[in-house]
Design an enzyme around this catalytic site. Sequence first.
Site, PDB file in Angstrom:
ATOM      1  N   TYR A 178      -3.172  -1.653   3.748  1.00  0.00           N
ATOM      2  CA  TYR A 178      -2.054  -1.195   2.902  1.00  0.00           C
ATOM      3  C   TYR A 178      -0.966  -2.144   3.407  1.00  0.00           C
ATOM      4  CZ  TYR A 178       1.003   2.072   0.625  1.00  0.00           C
ATOM      5  OH  TYR A 178       2.062   2.460  -0.092  1.00  0.00           O
ATOM      6  N   SER A 181       6.085  -0.871  -1.181  1.00  0.00           N
ATOM      7  CA  SER A 181       6.311   0.138  -0.209  1.00  0.00           C
ATOM      8  C   SER A 181       7.218  -0.294   0.951  1.00  0.00           C
ATOM      9  CB  SER A 181       4.993   0.276   0.386  1.00  0.00           C
ATOM     10  OG  SER A 181       4.971   1.191   1.545  1.00  0.00           O
TER      11      SER A 181
END
Length: 265
Positions: free
Chosen positions: A158, A145
């Site tokens: 995250y 990501s």
Amino acid sequence: MSTSFSLEGKIALVTGACYGIGFAIASGFAKAGATIVFNDIKQESVDKGLLAYQEAGIKAYGYVCDVTKEEQVTEMVAKIEKEVGVIDILVNNAGIIKRIPMCEMSAEEFRQVVDVDLNAPFIVAKAVIPGMIKKGNGKIINICSMMSELGRETVSAYAAAKGGLKMLTKNIASEYGEFNIQCNGLGPGYIATPQTAPLREVSADGKRHPFDQFILAKTPAARWGEAEDLVGPAVFLASEASNFVNGHILYVDGGILAYIGKQPE
């Protein structure tokens, strides 16, 4: 050149590929010639996934498995090897996010995100690498990501997990490159999916959602990405075309990570 990007005869396991990014990548692999295997934690989701692949004209194999449970993963990989064949390509796609301010997030919630987004890729990679070593080749793609590089409000777990996944990617490449196994990461930018649809809605008066405006202003491409934008890069990382690419994170973000943003007027 076309043979370099062919996945003909390859077996690809894409975790959590019932819909969204995982489904798009798996469908792209199928078009390149690969046999698709996927999993989900619930039988209902696996059934929906199988139907979606069938409607797309793709023969896929679905398994119920919680990728955070090592025993279940070991059993699933053994079943795949027996029923389909030894896995050539692994895409660690399954993941979750909890948007909670850090000081309001419980340690249990933090651990859950890290368990799915970091521990699970370790568990699944560990299960498929021995088969790849025996075959003399293998491709592992971890869905990283932009949060592997950047921080942002409410995504502490995250970002921590995806940053860790970036380094796990580099370490797998370091440890198993000598066995002709390439492990790379694919880092999506902001992708238009059903989950992000509410953030892209235009109001009755024609105004865009504030987050939509924010993303468009931060992206040189001036648009959200589509799941299909990830297919070509994923096929490249899964194919012989990337045989000397190892430990790399390929960001497909429309240029966000290269851009400091516009100067305020």
